[in-house]
Design a protein around this motif. Structure first.
Motif, PDB file in Angstrom:
ATOM      1  N   ILE A  42     -38.252  25.168 -13.326  1.00 36.14           N
ATOM      2  CA  ILE A  42     -37.093  24.714 -14.092  1.00 36.14           C
ATOM      3  C   ILE A  42     -36.081  25.852 -14.166  1.00 36.14           C
ATOM      4  O   ILE A  42     -36.422  27.019 -13.945  1.00 36.14           O
ATOM      5  CB  ILE A  42     -37.470  24.232 -15.508  1.00 36.14           C
ATOM      6  CG1 ILE A  42     -38.174  25.324 -16.304  1.00 36.14           C
ATOM      7  CG2 ILE A  42     -38.369  22.997 -15.420  1.00 36.14           C
ATOM      8  CD1 ILE A  42     -38.459  24.976 -17.746  1.00 36.14           C
ATOM      9  N   THR A  43     -34.836  25.522 -14.499  1.00 35.09           N
ATOM     10  CA  THR A  43     -33.792  26.548 -14.588  1.00 35.09           C
ATOM     11  C   THR A  43     -34.018  27.447 -15.799  1.00 35.09           C
ATOM     12  O   THR A  43     -34.675  27.055 -16.773  1.00 35.09           O
ATOM     13  CB  THR A  43     -32.397  25.903 -14.693  1.00 35.09           C
ATOM     14  OG1 THR A  43     -32.321  25.160 -15.913  1.00 35.09           O
ATOM     15  CG2 THR A  43     -32.105  25.009 -13.499  1.00 35.09           C
ATOM     16  N   GLN A  44     -33.440  28.642 -15.749  1.00 30.49           N
ATOM     17  CA  GLN A  44     -33.536  29.593 -16.865  1.00 30.49           C
ATOM     18  C   GLN A  44     -32.953  29.002 -18.149  1.00 30.49           C
ATOM     19  O   GLN A  44     -33.439  29.264 -19.239  1.00 30.49           O
ATOM     20  CB  GLN A  44     -32.801  30.899 -16.519  1.00 30.49           C
ATOM     21  CG  GLN A  44     -33.379  31.637 -15.340  1.00 30.49           C
ATOM     22  CD  GLN A  44     -34.767  32.185 -15.601  1.00 30.49           C
ATOM     23  OE1 GLN A  44     -35.141  32.466 -16.731  1.00 30.49           O
ATOM     24  NE2 GLN A  44     -35.545  32.324 -14.545  1.00 30.49           N
ATOM     25  N   SER A  45     -31.914  28.180 -18.014  1.00 30.58           N
ATOM     26  CA  SER A  45     -31.213  27.653 -19.193  1.00 30.58           C
ATOM     27  C   SER A  45     -31.759  26.303 -19.673  1.00 30.58           C
ATOM     28  O   SER A  45     -31.253  25.747 -20.633  1.00 30.58           O
ATOM     29  CB  SER A  45     -29.729  27.493 -18.875  1.00 30.58           C
ATOM     30  OG  SER A  45     -29.562  26.583 -17.788  1.00 30.58           O
ATOM     31  N   ASP A  46     -32.798  25.783 -19.049  1.00 28.55           N
ATOM     32  CA  ASP A  46     -33.333  24.459 -19.415  1.00 28.55           C
ATOM     33  C   ASP A  46     -33.847  24.471 -20.846  1.00 28.55           C
ATOM     34  O   ASP A  46     -34.631  25.342 -21.238  1.00 28.55           O
ATOM     35  CB  ASP A  46     -34.464  24.084 -18.455  1.00 28.55           C
ATOM     36  CG  ASP A  46     -34.934  22.657 -18.634  1.00 28.55           C
ATOM     37  OD1 ASP A  46     -35.364  22.297 -19.745  1.00 28.55           O
ATOM     38  OD2 ASP A  46     -34.869  21.901 -17.646  1.00 28.55           O
ATOM     39  N   ASP A  47     -33.379  23.508 -21.637  1.00 24.52           N
ATOM     40  CA  ASP A  47     -33.864  23.378 -23.019  1.00 24.52           C
ATOM     41  C   ASP A  47     -34.212  21.930 -23.349  1.00 24.52           C
ATOM     42  O   ASP A  47     -34.090  21.487 -24.486  1.00 24.52           O
ATOM     43  CB  ASP A  47     -32.841  23.934 -24.007  1.00 24.52           C
ATOM     44  CG  ASP A  47     -31.534  23.156 -24.003  1.00 24.52           C
ATOM     45  OD1 ASP A  47     -31.360  22.259 -23.147  1.00 24.52           O
ATOM     46  OD2 ASP A  47     -30.683  23.429 -24.873  1.00 24.52           O
ATOM     47  N   THR A  48     -34.673  21.194 -22.348  1.00 24.98           N
ATOM     48  CA  THR A  48     -34.992  19.781 -22.504  1.00 24.98           C
ATOM     49  C   THR A  48     -36.060  19.577 -23.573  1.00 24.98           C
ATOM     50  O   THR A  48     -37.090  20.247 -23.571  1.00 24.98           O
ATOM     51  CB  THR A  48     -35.485  19.190 -21.165  1.00 24.98           C
ATOM     52  OG1 THR A  48     -34.479  19.428 -20.192  1.00 24.98           O
ATOM     53  CG2 THR A  48     -35.778  17.717 -21.286  1.00 24.98           C
ATOM     54  N   GLN A  49     -35.794  18.640 -24.474  1.00 30.25           N
ATOM     55  CA  GLN A  49     -36.716  18.332 -25.558  1.00 30.25           C
ATOM     56  C   GLN A  49     -37.165  16.874 -25.550  1.00 30.25           C
ATOM     57  O   GLN A  49     -37.926  16.458 -26.420  1.00 30.25           O
ATOM     58  CB  GLN A  49     -36.060  18.645 -26.913  1.00 30.25           C
ATOM     59  CG  GLN A  49     -35.652  20.088 -27.076  1.00 30.25           C
ATOM     60  CD  GLN A  49     -36.831  21.031 -27.051  1.00 30.25           C
ATOM     61  OE1 GLN A  49     -37.848  20.783 -27.686  1.00 30.25           O
ATOM     62  NE2 GLN A  49     -36.714  22.107 -26.290  1.00 30.25           N
ATOM     63  N   GLY A  50     -36.674  16.070 -24.604  1.00 30.02           N
ATOM     64  CA  GLY A  50     -36.979  14.641 -24.568  1.00 30.02           C
ATOM     65  C   GLY A  50     -38.463  14.372 -24.423  1.00 30.02           C
ATOM     66  O   GLY A  50     -39.213  15.176 -23.886  1.00 30.02           O
ATOM     67  N   VAL A  51     -38.874  13.201 -24.937  1.00 32.46           N
ATOM     68  CA  VAL A  51     -40.268  12.767 -24.855  1.00 32.46           C
ATOM     69  C   VAL A  51     -40.294  11.387 -24.229  1.00 32.46           C
ATOM     70  O   VAL A  51     -39.550  10.493 -24.634  1.00 32.46           O
ATOM     71  CB  VAL A  51     -40.909  12.725 -26.269  1.00 32.46           C
ATOM     72  CG1 VAL A  51     -42.330  12.205 -26.195  1.00 32.46           C
ATOM     73  CG2 VAL A  51     -40.868  14.098 -26.914  1.00 32.46           C
ATOM     74  N   ARG A  52     -41.158  11.205 -23.248  1.00 31.51           N
ATOM     75  CA  ARG A  52     -41.296   9.906 -22.576  1.00 31.51           C
ATOM     76  C   ARG A  52     -41.933   8.896 -23.533  1.00 31.51           C
ATOM     77  O   ARG A  52     -42.872   9.210 -24.240  1.00 31.51           O
ATOM     78  CB  ARG A  52     -42.176  10.047 -21.334  1.00 31.51           C
ATOM     79  CG  ARG A  52     -42.366   8.748 -20.580  1.00 31.51           C
ATOM     80  CD  ARG A  52     -43.313   8.904 -19.398  1.00 31.51           C
ATOM     81  NE  ARG A  52     -42.901   9.930 -18.481  1.00 31.51           N
ATOM     82  CZ  ARG A  52     -42.012   9.762 -17.501  1.00 31.51           C
ATOM     83  NH1 ARG A  52     -41.446   8.593 -17.318  1.00 31.51           N
ATOM     84  NH2 ARG A  52     -41.706  10.759 -16.704  1.00 31.51           N
TER      85      ARG A  52
END
Length: 173
Positions: A151-161
């Motif tokens: 993943i990218t250094q700046s990735d901050d994804t918090q989503g949940v399937r």
């Protein structure tokens, strides 16, 4: 060798629901023997990268025809890995058998989706040589390979399937 996942069957109830929704077949006396005969994916040789998926029922595909196959399989995958699904090489070479999404992407969190992470395959016989492909229940038709990702250094994804295929906001169809 990295050990990063484990295949399991979905519940009988999930497989039965998928067969009923896909083919209108929901009778236990038809679906139960199919379910009980489902084999977990496996590699054919020690050097094989792909795990073969086996057809849960007989089918034939004439050129230009498509079929959706509930495999009855789900997979637990370690974080940082995904499962790439492809047609078996020989079927692709002989019949131009293709997955409709080109390559299926099974994310590590798909296991927790509403459909138990049930893996489906939608395949088309794209033969331009007028060849019909016929497979019996238990024949290998698809292969899947565990692959790492970053993943990218700046990735901050918090989503949940919270759903099955297409549930993360992509195009639905």
């Amino acid at each position: 060798m990295n050990r990063v996942g484990e295949f399991e069957k979905v519940s009988f109830e999930q497989f039965k629901k998928a067969m009923e929704e896909t083919y209108g077949i929901g009778e236990d006396y038809i679906v139960k023997p199919m379910y009980e005969a489902i084999r977990l994916p496996r590699r054919a040789t020690g050097g094989s990268a792909g795990y073969d998926f086996f057809a849960p029922f007989d089918f034939s595909l004439s050129p230009g025809k498509t079929i959706k196959i509930p495999t009855g399989i789900r997979v637990q995958i370690d974080e940082g890995w995904w499962l790439g699904c492809l047609p078996r090489s020989g079927l692709g070479f002989k019949f131009r058998l293709q997955l409709n999404n080109t390559m299926g992407v099974i994310d590590s969190d798909y296991y927790y989706s509403d459909n138990e992470g049930h893996i489906f395959a939608k395949i088309t016989n794209d033969s331009n040589e007028d060849k019909t492909v016929s497979l019996k229940a238990g024949d290998a038709f698809m292969q899947a390979i565990f692959l790492p990702y970053g993943i990218t250094q700046s990735d901050d994804t918090q989503g949940v399937r919270n759903g099955g295929m297409g549930s993360t906001g992509g195009v639905r169809g």
